[in-house]
Design a protein around this motif. Structure first.
Motif, mmCIF file in Angstrom:
data_model
loop_
_atom_site.group_PDB
_atom_site.id
_atom_site.type_symbol
_atom_site.label_atom_id
_atom_site.label_comp_id
_atom_site.label_asym_id
_atom_site.label_seq_id
_atom_site.Cartn_x
_atom_site.Cartn_y
_atom_site.Cartn_z
ATOM 1 N N LYS A 89 0.847 -1.186 0.000
ATOM 2 C CA LYS A 89 0.000 0.000 0.000
ATOM 3 C C LYS A 89 0.887 1.241 0.000
ATOM 4 O O LYS A 89 1.863 1.316 0.744
ATOM 5 C CB LYS A 89 -0.860 -0.028 1.264
ATOM 6 N N ILE A 90 0.548 2.213 -0.855
ATOM 7 C CA ILE A 90 1.255 3.494 -0.903
ATOM 8 C C ILE A 90 0.227 4.597 -0.667
ATOM 9 O O ILE A 90 -0.783 4.659 -1.366
ATOM 10 C CB ILE A 90 1.946 3.706 -2.270
ATOM 11 N N GLU A 91 0.497 5.464 0.328
ATOM 12 C CA GLU A 91 -0.448 6.533 0.663
ATOM 13 C C GLU A 91 0.284 7.860 0.807
ATOM 14 O O GLU A 91 1.262 7.939 1.546
ATOM 15 C CB GLU A 91 -1.124 6.254 2.006
ATOM 16 N N PRO A 92 -0.199 8.901 0.142
ATOM 17 C CA PRO A 92 0.342 10.240 0.416
ATOM 18 C C PRO A 92 -0.278 10.751 1.716
ATOM 19 O O PRO A 92 -1.480 10.564 1.956
ATOM 20 C CB PRO A 92 -0.104 11.062 -0.785
ATOM 21 N N ILE A 93 0.520 11.355 2.575
ATOM 22 C CA ILE A 93 0.004 11.874 3.850
ATOM 23 C C ILE A 93 0.556 13.281 4.085
ATOM 24 O O ILE A 93 1.570 13.668 3.510
ATOM 25 C CB ILE A 93 0.361 10.947 5.035
ATOM 26 N N GLU A 94 -0.151 14.026 4.918
ATOM 27 C CA GLU A 94 0.273 15.375 5.327
ATOM 28 C C GLU A 94 0.570 15.332 6.816
ATOM 29 O O GLU A 94 -0.239 14.850 7.602
ATOM 30 C CB GLU A 94 -0.830 16.396 5.048
ATOM 31 N N GLU A 95 1.718 15.845 7.209
ATOM 32 C CA GLU A 95 2.075 15.881 8.623
ATOM 33 C C GLU A 95 2.885 17.143 8.890
ATOM 34 O O GLU A 95 3.937 17.347 8.280
ATOM 35 C CB GLU A 95 2.893 14.632 8.973
#
Length: 125
Positions: A89-95
Motif C-alpha cells: 500500500k502506498i499513501e500520500p500523507i500530510e504531517e
C-alpha cells in the motif's frame, strides 16, 4: 636453401603486416586461434551471464524471511524497493505541513514514511 629462408622471412613479414593492419592484440590472436577448439564467444558470454545471475541476491519470495535488520532511516525509495519489493500500500500523507509518503509492507509488518524520497520513520505493525 636461400629460397626457403626468403619464404620464411616473407611469411613472418606478412603475418606482422596483417597483425598491424588488423590492430591485433595478443588476446584477439589467442581468441582467433582457439575459437575453433573452444567454441564461440557466445558460450563465454552465456557462462558469464550464469555466473552473474548465480551471484545476484534474489528478491524476497513468498514465505521467506525478510532482511529487516538492514532497514534504516535515510534510505532511498529505490533501496527499500530493491530490498523488500513493491509495497502493499502506498499513501500520500500530510504531517506538520509536509507532504510525506507512507509505504505499508504487510508481510514484513513494517510501515515506512518517506520525506523527499528518504526514509524518516520505520514502524512495526
Amino acid at each position: 636453401m636461400r629460397t626457403l629462408k626468403f619464404l620464411a622471412l616473407a611469411a613472418i613479414l606478412g603475418l606482422g603486416y596483417w597483425a598491424y593492419r588488423s590492430h591485433l592484440t595478443v588476446s584477439d590472436f589467442v581468441d582467433r586461434v582457439t575459437r575453433p577448439l573452444m567454441g564461440s564467444k557466445a558460450a563465454v558470454k552465456e557462462s558469464e551471464y550464469k555466473r552473474v545471475v548465480s551471484e545476484a541476491i534474489p528478491a524476497v519470495r513468498e514465505g521467506e524471511n525478510i532482511p529487516l535488520g538492514t532497514l534504516h532511516n535515510g534510505m532511498k525509495m529505490d533501496e527499500v524497493r530493491d530490498m523488500l519489493g513493491r509495497p502493499d500500500k502506498i499513501e500520500p500523507i500530510e504531517e506538520d505541513g509536509r507532504s510525506l509518503v507512507r509505504w505499508t509492507y504487510l508481510r514484513a509488518g513494517r510501515i515506512l514514511v518517506f520525506d523527499r524520497g528518504r526514509v524518516v520513520s520505520i514502524a512495526i505493525r
